[in-house]
Design a protein around this motif. Structure first.
Motif, PDB file in Angstrom:
ATOM      1  N   GLN A   1       0.825  -1.195   0.000  1.00  0.00           N
ATOM      2  CA  GLN A   1       0.000   0.000   0.000  1.00  0.00           C
ATOM      3  C   GLN A   1       0.863   1.249   0.000  1.00  0.00           C
ATOM      4  O   GLN A   1       1.995   1.241   0.468  1.00  0.00           O
ATOM      5  N   VAL A   2       0.297   2.287  -0.556  1.00  0.00           N
ATOM      6  CA  VAL A   2       0.963   3.580  -0.616  1.00  0.00           C
ATOM      7  C   VAL A   2       0.031   4.619  -0.025  1.00  0.00           C
ATOM      8  O   VAL A   2      -1.161   4.642  -0.350  1.00  0.00           O
ATOM      9  N   GLN A   3       0.549   5.472   0.827  1.00  0.00           N
ATOM     10  CA  GLN A   3      -0.228   6.563   1.388  1.00  0.00           C
ATOM     11  C   GLN A   3       0.276   7.875   0.793  1.00  0.00           C
ATOM     12  O   GLN A   3       1.482   8.089   0.662  1.00  0.00           O
ATOM     13  N   LEU A   4      -0.673   8.736   0.464  1.00  0.00           N
ATOM     14  CA  LEU A   4      -0.347  10.030  -0.130  1.00  0.00           C
ATOM     15  C   LEU A   4      -0.965  11.139   0.713  1.00  0.00           C
ATOM     16  O   LEU A   4      -2.151  11.059   1.055  1.00  0.00           O
ATOM     17  N   VAL A   5      -0.184  12.146   1.030  1.00  0.00           N
ATOM     18  CA  VAL A   5      -0.664  13.267   1.826  1.00  0.00           C
ATOM     19  C   VAL A   5      -0.294  14.572   1.121  1.00  0.00           C
ATOM     20  O   VAL A   5       0.895  14.848   0.912  1.00  0.00           O
ATOM     21  N   GLU A   6      -1.315  15.349   0.776  1.00  0.00           N
ATOM     22  CA  GLU A   6      -1.094  16.618   0.105  1.00  0.00           C
ATOM     23  C   GLU A   6      -0.996  17.754   1.110  1.00  0.00           C
ATOM     24  O   GLU A   6      -1.559  17.679   2.204  1.00  0.00           O
ATOM     25  N   SER A   7      -0.311  18.805   0.705  1.00  0.00           N
ATOM     26  CA  SER A   7      -0.220  20.019   1.517  1.00  0.00           C
ATOM     27  C   SER A   7       0.090  21.189   0.597  1.00  0.00           C
ATOM     28  O   SER A   7       0.429  20.991  -0.575  1.00  0.00           O
ATOM     29  N   GLY A   8      -0.054  22.389   1.146  1.00  0.00           N
ATOM     30  CA  GLY A   8       0.321  23.575   0.400  1.00  0.00           C
ATOM     31  C   GLY A   8      -0.832  24.378  -0.160  1.00  0.00           C
ATOM     32  O   GLY A   8      -0.625  25.444  -0.738  1.00  0.00           O
ATOM     33  N   GLY A   9      -2.045  23.878  -0.002  1.00  0.00           N
ATOM     34  CA  GLY A   9      -3.186  24.633  -0.499  1.00  0.00           C
ATOM     35  C   GLY A   9      -3.439  25.865   0.347  1.00  0.00           C
ATOM     36  O   GLY A   9      -2.811  26.068   1.392  1.00  0.00           O
ATOM     37  N   GLY A  10      -4.361  26.696  -0.109  1.00  0.00           N
ATOM     38  CA  GLY A  10      -4.691  27.895   0.647  1.00  0.00           C
ATOM     39  C   GLY A  10      -5.548  28.843  -0.144  1.00  0.00           C
ATOM     40  O   GLY A  10      -6.034  28.517  -1.229  1.00  0.00           O
ATOM     41  N   LEU A  11      -5.735  30.029   0.421  1.00  0.00           N
ATOM     42  CA  LEU A  11      -6.526  31.091  -0.207  1.00  0.00           C
ATOM     43  C   LEU A  11      -5.570  32.154  -0.729  1.00  0.00           C
ATOM     44  O   LEU A  11      -4.779  32.712   0.055  1.00  0.00           O
ATOM     45  N   VAL A  12      -5.629  32.413  -2.017  1.00  0.00           N
ATOM     46  CA  VAL A  12      -4.765  33.412  -2.630  1.00  0.00           C
ATOM     47  C   VAL A  12      -5.581  34.276  -3.585  1.00  0.00           C
ATOM     48  O   VAL A  12      -6.698  33.910  -3.961  1.00  0.00           O
ATOM     49  N   ALA A  24       4.633  10.811  -0.258  1.00  0.00           N
ATOM     50  CA  ALA A  24       4.272   9.411  -0.409  1.00  0.00           C
ATOM     51  C   ALA A  24       4.994   8.576   0.634  1.00  0.00           C
ATOM     52  O   ALA A  24       6.165   8.818   0.941  1.00  0.00           O
ATOM     53  N   SER A  25       4.297   7.585   1.172  1.00  0.00           N
ATOM     54  CA  SER A  25       4.901   6.676   2.140  1.00  0.00           C
ATOM     55  C   SER A  25       4.370   5.272   1.890  1.00  0.00           C
ATOM     56  O   SER A  25       3.399   5.075   1.170  1.00  0.00           O
ATOM     57  N   GLY A  26       5.013   4.296   2.528  1.00  0.00           N
ATOM     58  CA  GLY A  26       4.626   2.914   2.304  1.00  0.00           C
ATOM     59  C   GLY A  26       5.458   2.293   1.197  1.00  0.00           C
ATOM     60  O   GLY A  26       6.648   2.555   1.099  1.00  0.00           O
ATOM     61  N   ARG A  27       4.835   1.520   0.342  1.00  0.00           N
ATOM     62  CA  ARG A  27       5.535   0.827  -0.742  1.00  0.00           C
ATOM     63  C   ARG A  27       5.751   1.762  -1.923  1.00  0.00           C
ATOM     64  O   ARG A  27       5.248   1.550  -3.016  1.00  0.00           O
ATOM     65  N   MET A  78       8.552  12.618  -2.898  1.00  0.00           N
ATOM     66  CA  MET A  78       7.713  13.809  -2.973  1.00  0.00           C
ATOM     67  C   MET A  78       7.356  14.132  -4.424  1.00  0.00           C
ATOM     68  O   MET A  78       8.145  13.897  -5.341  1.00  0.00           O
ATOM     69  N   VAL A  79       6.177  14.674  -4.592  1.00  0.00           N
ATOM     70  CA  VAL A  79       5.738  15.206  -5.874  1.00  0.00           C
ATOM     71  C   VAL A  79       5.237  16.619  -5.625  1.00  0.00           C
ATOM     72  O   VAL A  79       4.581  16.877  -4.605  1.00  0.00           O
ATOM     73  N   TYR A  80       5.530  17.511  -6.548  1.00  0.00           N
ATOM     74  CA  TYR A  80       5.160  18.912  -6.381  1.00  0.00           C
ATOM     75  C   TYR A  80       4.359  19.404  -7.582  1.00  0.00           C
ATOM     76  O   TYR A  80       4.493  18.903  -8.689  1.00  0.00           O
ATOM     77  N   LEU A  81       3.562  20.411  -7.321  1.00  0.00           N
ATOM     78  CA  LEU A  81       2.864  21.114  -8.392  1.00  0.00           C
ATOM     79  C   LEU A  81       3.033  22.603  -8.143  1.00  0.00           C
ATOM     80  O   LEU A  81       2.431  23.153  -7.223  1.00  0.00           O
ATOM     81  N   GLN A  82       3.867  23.227  -8.947  1.00  0.00           N
ATOM     82  CA  GLN A  82       4.055  24.661  -8.879  1.00  0.00           C
ATOM     83  C   GLN A  82       2.994  25.320  -9.747  1.00  0.00           C
ATOM     84  O   GLN A  82       2.924  25.043 -10.946  1.00  0.00           O
ATOM     85  N   MET A  83       2.182  26.163  -9.144  1.00  0.00           N
ATOM     86  CA  MET A  83       1.088  26.803  -9.856  1.00  0.00           C
ATOM     87  C   MET A  83       1.310  28.311  -9.856  1.00  0.00           C
ATOM     88  O   MET A  83       1.360  28.929  -8.782  1.00  0.00           O
ATOM     89  N   ASN A  84       1.446  28.880 -11.027  1.00  0.00           N
ATOM     90  CA  ASN A  84       1.642  30.318 -11.175  1.00  0.00           C
ATOM     91  C   ASN A  84       0.450  30.942 -11.893  1.00  0.00           C
ATOM     92  O   ASN A  84      -0.340  30.246 -12.530  1.00  0.00           O
ATOM     93  N   SER A  85       0.342  32.233 -11.789  1.00  0.00           N
ATOM     94  CA  SER A  85      -0.738  32.976 -12.459  1.00  0.00           C
ATOM     95  C   SER A  85      -2.093  32.337 -12.209  1.00  0.00           C
ATOM     96  O   SER A  85      -2.868  32.100 -13.135  1.00  0.00           O
ATOM     97  N   LEU A  86      -2.377  32.075 -10.963  1.00  0.00           N
ATOM     98  CA  LEU A  86      -3.621  31.400 -10.618  1.00  0.00           C
ATOM     99  C   LEU A  86      -4.832  32.253 -10.972  1.00  0.00           C
ATOM    100  O   LEU A  86      -4.796  33.495 -10.875  1.00  0.00           O
ATOM    101  N   GLU A  87      -5.871  31.561 -11.371  1.00  0.00           N
ATOM    102  CA  GLU A  87      -7.131  32.200 -11.777  1.00  0.00           C
ATOM    103  C   GLU A  87      -8.250  31.680 -10.876  1.00  0.00           C
ATOM    104  O   GLU A  87      -8.139  30.572 -10.324  1.00  0.00           O
ATOM    105  N   PRO A  88      -9.326  32.454 -10.735  1.00  0.00           N
ATOM    106  CA  PRO A  88     -10.453  31.964  -9.921  1.00  0.00           C
ATOM    107  C   PRO A  88     -10.953  30.591 -10.382  1.00  0.00           C
ATOM    108  O   PRO A  88     -11.424  29.797  -9.557  1.00  0.00           O
ATOM    109  N   GLU A  89     -10.819  30.310 -11.678  1.00  0.00           N
ATOM    110  CA  GLU A  89     -11.268  29.020 -12.212  1.00  0.00           C
ATOM    111  C   GLU A  89     -10.407  27.853 -11.730  1.00  0.00           C
ATOM    112  O   GLU A  89     -10.765  26.691 -11.921  1.00  0.00           O
ATOM    113  N   ASP A  90      -9.276  28.145 -11.113  1.00  0.00           N
ATOM    114  CA  ASP A  90      -8.424  27.096 -10.562  1.00  0.00           C
ATOM    115  C   ASP A  90      -8.876  26.656  -9.171  1.00  0.00           C
ATOM    116  O   ASP A  90      -8.301  25.720  -8.595  1.00  0.00           O
TER     117      ASP A  90
END
Length: 124
Positions: A1-12, A24-27, A78-90
């Motif tokens: 099994q693999v466990q995934l935990v996201e972080s970094g969200g927020g209000l911008v 990611a943790s586990g196998r 770790m996996v990352y998602l760099q998000m720039n020029s965010l829009e309300p539709e995101d």
């Protein structure tokens, strides 16, 4: 099994940047493609971006338009998602996903493991 935990969200505000992280943790040796999906209120979950195990291949949804960049650090699981020029539709809950086998279509999967998600809210 693999466990995934996201972080970094927020209000911008629109035009700002955020960097989402997925631990990611586990196998983790059994994970191949890693991806980000999102689900906005009242909408179906949609593919955002994915990266191969070696990080040599990445795929993006058309709506990303060069604004987002996916990356992974296998040494740190770790996996990352760099998000720039965010829009309300995101605005959406962003989910990390992992495939435990080779897949041809990164957008379709299938993905066997999913995180709980992290909320991203972009105000206008």
């Amino acid at each position: 099994q693999v466990q995934l935990v996201e972080s970094g969200g927020g209000l911008v505000q629109a035009g700002a940047s955020l960097r989402l992280s997925c631990a990611a943790s586990g196998r983790t040796s059994s994970t191949y493609v890693m991806a980000w999906f999102r689900q906005a209120p009242g909408k179906e979950r949609e593919f955002v971006a994915a990266v191969s195990k070696s990080a040599g291949v990445s795929r993006y949804a058309d709506f990303v338009k060069g604004r987002f960049t996916i990356s992974r650090d296998n040494a740190k699981n770790m996996v990352y998602l760099q998000m720039n020029s965010l829009e309300p539709e995101d605005t959406a809950i962003y989910y990390c996903a992992a495939a435990d086998r080779l897949i041809r279509d990164y957008a379709l999967g299938p993905y066997s493991y999913w995180g709980q998600g992290t909320q991203v809210t972009v105000s206008s």
